[in-house]
Motif scaffolding. Structure first.
Motif, PDB file in Angstrom:
ATOM      1  N   PRO A 112      24.357  27.009 -39.062  1.00 22.99           N
ATOM      2  CA  PRO A 112      22.900  26.878 -38.925  1.00 22.99           C
ATOM      3  C   PRO A 112      22.123  25.633 -39.276  1.00 22.99           C
ATOM      4  O   PRO A 112      21.099  25.240 -38.615  1.00 22.99           O
ATOM      5  CB  PRO A 112      22.033  28.014 -39.828  1.00 22.99           C
ATOM      6  N   SER A 113      22.547  24.958 -39.928  1.00 21.05           N
ATOM      7  CA  SER A 113      22.247  23.534 -40.422  1.00 21.05           C
ATOM      8  C   SER A 113      22.414  22.584 -39.325  1.00 21.05           C
ATOM      9  O   SER A 113      21.607  21.675 -38.803  1.00 21.05           O
ATOM     10  CB  SER A 113      22.918  23.006 -41.688  1.00 21.05           C
ATOM     11  N   ALA A 114      23.623  22.560 -38.684  1.00 20.04           N
ATOM     12  CA  ALA A 114      24.073  21.817 -37.511  1.00 20.04           C
ATOM     13  C   ALA A 114      22.985  22.070 -36.487  1.00 20.04           C
ATOM     14  O   ALA A 114      22.385  21.265 -35.715  1.00 20.04           O
ATOM     15  CB  ALA A 114      25.280  22.038 -37.083  1.00 20.04           C
ATOM     16  N   TRP A 115      22.726  23.516 -36.096  1.00 19.80           N
ATOM     17  CA  TRP A 115      21.711  23.762 -35.168  1.00 19.80           C
ATOM     18  C   TRP A 115      20.235  23.179 -35.379  1.00 19.80           C
ATOM     19  O   TRP A 115      19.840  22.639 -34.539  1.00 19.80           O
ATOM     20  CB  TRP A 115      21.545  25.296 -35.044  1.00 19.80           C
ATOM     21  N   VAL A 116      19.830  23.409 -36.648  1.00 20.33           N
ATOM     22  CA  VAL A 116      18.613  22.760 -36.709  1.00 20.33           C
ATOM     23  C   VAL A 116      18.553  21.329 -36.836  1.00 20.33           C
ATOM     24  O   VAL A 116      17.419  20.693 -36.224  1.00 20.33           O
ATOM     25  CB  VAL A 116      18.172  23.446 -38.324  1.00 20.33           C
TER      26      VAL A 116
ATOM     27  N   THR B 277      17.753  14.437 -40.184  1.00 20.37           N
ATOM     28  CA  THR B 277      18.825  13.793 -40.840  1.00 20.37           C
ATOM     29  C   THR B 277      19.260  14.628 -42.158  1.00 20.37           C
ATOM     30  O   THR B 277      20.445  14.632 -42.692  1.00 20.37           O
ATOM     31  CB  THR B 277      18.345  12.402 -41.177  1.00 20.37           C
ATOM     32  N   LEU B 278      18.322  15.242 -42.861  1.00 24.36           N
ATOM     33  CA  LEU B 278      18.323  15.978 -44.124  1.00 24.36           C
ATOM     34  C   LEU B 278      19.341  17.094 -43.791  1.00 24.36           C
ATOM     35  O   LEU B 278      20.413  17.248 -44.531  1.00 24.36           O
ATOM     36  CB  LEU B 278      17.197  16.575 -44.607  1.00 24.36           C
ATOM     37  N   PHE B 279      19.220  17.837 -42.660  1.00 18.13           N
ATOM     38  CA  PHE B 279      20.113  18.890 -42.121  1.00 18.13           C
ATOM     39  C   PHE B 279      21.384  18.413 -41.951  1.00 18.13           C
ATOM     40  O   PHE B 279      22.481  19.103 -42.194  1.00 18.13           O
ATOM     41  CB  PHE B 279      19.541  19.960 -41.363  1.00 18.13           C
ATOM     42  N   MET B 280      21.545  17.335 -41.182  1.00 16.66           N
ATOM     43  CA  MET B 280      23.040  16.923 -40.845  1.00 16.66           C
ATOM     44  C   MET B 280      23.639  16.282 -42.094  1.00 16.66           C
ATOM     45  O   MET B 280      24.856  16.538 -42.050  1.00 16.66           O
ATOM     46  CB  MET B 280      22.559  15.448 -39.864  1.00 16.66           C
ATOM     47  N   ALA B 281      22.833  16.019 -43.168  1.00 18.72           N
ATOM     48  CA  ALA B 281      23.697  15.502 -44.284  1.00 18.72           C
ATOM     49  C   ALA B 281      24.082  16.864 -44.924  1.00 18.72           C
ATOM     50  O   ALA B 281      25.287  16.655 -45.545  1.00 18.72           O
ATOM     51  CB  ALA B 281      22.587  14.826 -45.318  1.00 18.72           C
ATOM     52  N   LEU B 282      23.347  17.899 -44.929  1.00 17.52           N
ATOM     53  CA  LEU B 282      23.932  19.180 -45.307  1.00 17.52           C
ATOM     54  C   LEU B 282      24.964  19.498 -44.493  1.00 17.52           C
ATOM     55  O   LEU B 282      26.002  20.087 -45.026  1.00 17.52           O
ATOM     56  CB  LEU B 282      22.765  20.335 -45.096  1.00 17.52           C
ATOM     57  N   VAL B 283      25.266  19.241 -43.428  1.00 19.81           N
ATOM     58  CA  VAL B 283      26.329  19.598 -42.651  1.00 19.81           C
ATOM     59  C   VAL B 283      27.569  18.912 -43.065  1.00 19.81           C
ATOM     60  O   VAL B 283      28.489  19.631 -43.080  1.00 19.81           O
ATOM     61  CB  VAL B 283      26.027  19.261 -41.220  1.00 19.81           C
ATOM     62  N   LEU B 284      27.537  17.690 -43.309  1.00 24.98           N
ATOM     63  CA  LEU B 284      28.433  16.603 -43.622  1.00 24.98           C
ATOM     64  C   LEU B 284      28.726  17.053 -45.098  1.00 24.98           C
ATOM     65  O   LEU B 284      29.838  16.569 -45.425  1.00 24.98           O
ATOM     66  CB  LEU B 284      28.123  15.342 -43.612  1.00 24.98           C
TER      67      LEU B 284
ATOM     68  N   THR C 133      32.231  12.329 -34.508  1.00 23.24           N
ATOM     69  CA  THR C 133      30.928  12.166 -33.692  1.00 23.24           C
ATOM     70  C   THR C 133      29.666  12.490 -34.687  1.00 23.24           C
ATOM     71  O   THR C 133      28.785  12.122 -34.358  1.00 23.24           O
ATOM     72  CB  THR C 133      31.082  12.673 -32.574  1.00 23.24           C
ATOM     73  N   THR C 134      29.914  13.628 -35.476  1.00 20.95           N
ATOM     74  CA  THR C 134      28.684  13.954 -36.151  1.00 20.95           C
ATOM     75  C   THR C 134      28.254  12.925 -37.370  1.00 20.95           C
ATOM     76  O   THR C 134      27.234  12.527 -37.291  1.00 20.95           O
ATOM     77  CB  THR C 134      29.172  15.324 -36.977  1.00 20.95           C
ATOM     78  N   LEU C 135      29.515  12.309 -37.954  1.00 16.29           N
ATOM     79  CA  LEU C 135      29.315  11.038 -38.644  1.00 16.29           C
ATOM     80  C   LEU C 135      28.550   9.888 -37.964  1.00 16.29           C
ATOM     81  O   LEU C 135      27.572   9.289 -38.566  1.00 16.29           O
ATOM     82  CB  LEU C 135      30.629  10.673 -39.360  1.00 16.29           C
ATOM     83  N   ILE C 136      28.920   9.749 -36.880  1.00 16.29           N
ATOM     84  CA  ILE C 136      28.442   8.567 -36.070  1.00 16.29           C
ATOM     85  C   ILE C 136      26.824   8.873 -35.833  1.00 16.29           C
ATOM     86  O   ILE C 136      26.022   8.068 -35.800  1.00 16.29           O
ATOM     87  CB  ILE C 136      29.004   8.373 -34.618  1.00 16.29           C
ATOM     88  N   LEU C 137      26.510  10.121 -35.480  1.00 17.60           N
ATOM     89  CA  LEU C 137      25.050  10.518 -35.261  1.00 17.60           C
ATOM     90  C   LEU C 137      24.261  10.303 -36.558  1.00 17.60           C
ATOM     91  O   LEU C 137      23.112   9.791 -36.745  1.00 17.60           O
ATOM     92  CB  LEU C 137      24.901  11.862 -34.887  1.00 17.60           C
ATOM     93  N   PHE C 138      24.857  10.925 -37.620  1.00 14.86           N
ATOM     94  CA  PHE C 138      24.166  10.609 -39.001  1.00 14.86           C
ATOM     95  C   PHE C 138      23.929   8.990 -39.445  1.00 14.86           C
ATOM     96  O   PHE C 138      22.862   8.706 -39.876  1.00 14.86           O
ATOM     97  CB  PHE C 138      25.003  11.253 -40.070  1.00 14.86           C
ATOM     98  N   LEU C 139      24.829   8.297 -39.248  1.00 12.81           N
ATOM     99  CA  LEU C 139      24.764   6.830 -39.356  1.00 12.81           C
ATOM    100  C   LEU C 139      23.768   6.193 -38.454  1.00 12.81           C
ATOM    101  O   LEU C 139      23.024   5.208 -38.808  1.00 12.81           O
ATOM    102  CB  LEU C 139      26.246   6.236 -39.300  1.00 12.81           C
ATOM    103  N   ILE C 140      23.460   6.579 -37.185  1.00 10.75           N
ATOM    104  CA  ILE C 140      22.715   6.154 -36.227  1.00 10.75           C
ATOM    105  C   ILE C 140      21.223   6.340 -36.962  1.00 10.75           C
ATOM    106  O   ILE C 140      20.410   5.348 -37.010  1.00 10.75           O
ATOM    107  CB  ILE C 140      22.999   6.788 -34.734  1.00 10.75           C
ATOM    108  N   TYR C 141      21.069   7.557 -37.423  1.00  6.21           N
ATOM    109  CA  TYR C 141      19.789   7.821 -38.009  1.00  6.21           C
ATOM    110  C   TYR C 141      19.590   7.100 -39.311  1.00  6.21           C
ATOM    111  O   TYR C 141      18.395   6.812 -39.718  1.00  6.21           O
ATOM    112  CB  TYR C 141      19.593   9.065 -37.981  1.00  6.21           C
ATOM    113  N   ILE C 142      20.608   6.755 -39.851  1.00  7.72           N
ATOM    114  CA  ILE C 142      20.404   5.942 -41.202  1.00  7.72           C
ATOM    115  C   ILE C 142      19.851   4.722 -40.823  1.00  7.72           C
ATOM    116  O   ILE C 142      19.054   3.701 -41.133  1.00  7.72           O
ATOM    117  CB  ILE C 142      21.835   5.721 -42.012  1.00  7.72           C
ATOM    118  N   GLY C 143      20.516   3.755 -39.660  1.00  2.30           N
ATOM    119  CA  GLY C 143      20.054   2.885 -39.141  1.00  2.30           C
ATOM    120  C   GLY C 143      18.467   2.608 -38.459  1.00  2.30           C
ATOM    121  O   GLY C 143      17.694   2.014 -38.694  1.00  2.30           O
ATOM    122  N   TYR C 144      18.287   3.919 -38.091  1.00  2.00           N
ATOM    123  CA  TYR C 144      16.826   4.370 -37.503  1.00  2.00           C
ATOM    124  C   TYR C 144      15.806   4.143 -38.615  1.00  2.00           C
ATOM    125  O   TYR C 144      14.853   3.344 -38.568  1.00  2.00           O
ATOM    126  CB  TYR C 144      16.718   5.861 -37.232  1.00  2.00           C
TER     127      TYR C 144
END
Length: 223
Positions: free
Chosen positions: A50-54, A89-96, A119-130
């Protein structure tokens, strides 16, 4: 601007969300059957997925807000995009975080460089750059345009994550390829319930964060 929780509807939804969270925790711990080969580790599934979905839903909203910002040129879409990016990004951190907790007893190690994780980590890092760009990008209007563009481009990674277990060869990945529709009701129904509860919580969080951003922007404009 009226404080968020002075609105009766928002207070009611907050109380409902809090009740749903407590019920979901109780339900996952005491009612959902154990999976024989995973035991307690499987319970994390009801938070992890559910965290990934959100997170993906939130990044979809970032993309839509970015498109609308370019089409309409209204700063309210930038507010929506920023709020959705922060919560996603908060929920993606919970996924990781929950992923390695599940993986340690199942795979014997917390991290494997397989396609879905990578690929999930890459998405998270893209948003850190964001967020770094939004903080240090310079002129406010230029930053809004760059953020909108990055939010649109970044979403390309979401469907890649989703189909990664089918896209790459099975021998290079470790994620289970389980069809939820084939699961017994004792697992499927609590999963769908958890998914719905996380979505309700996310919706309230997004409304609250947009409200806070609007107040902040108004205070800055008044200075």
């Amino acid at each position: 601007m009226t404080p968020f929780f002075q609105n009766k509807t928002n207070r009611v939804w907050f109380l409902l969300a809090a009740g749903f969270i407590l019920f979901n925790i109780w339900n996952v711990i005491y009612n959902i059957p154990m999976v024989p080969d995973q035991h307690w580790a499987q319970k994390i599934f009801y938070v992890h997925v559910p965290s990934a979905w959100v997170g993906f839903l939130s990044y979809f909203i970032v993309m839509i807000a970015g498109i609308m910002f370019f089409v309409k040129g209204h700063d309210k879409w930038d507010d929506v995009g920023l709020a959705a990016a922060e919560i996603g990004t908060l929920f993606m951190a919970l996924v990781l975080i929950t992923g390695p907790i599940w993986a340690t007893p199942i795979w014997g190690q917390p991290w494997i460089w397989e396609p879905r994780l990578t690929t999930t980590l890459i998405l998270f890092l893209i948003y850190i750059g964001y967020f770094m760009m939004r903080s240090f990008g310079g002129h406010a209007e230029r930053v809004r345009r760059y953020a909108a563009a990055l939010g649109i481009i970044a979403f390309v990674d979401v469907p890649i994550i989703f189909v990664s277990v089918q896209f790459w060869a099975p021998e290079i990945q470790s994620h289970p390829q389980v069809e939820m529709a084939s699961q017994p009701p004792g697992i499927l129904i609590p999963f769908l319930l958890s998914l719905g509860i996380f979505t309700i919580i996310y919706t309230l969080m997004l409304k609250f964060r947009i409200h806070v951003i609007k107040i902040k922007n108004r205070n800055v404009a008044d200075v």
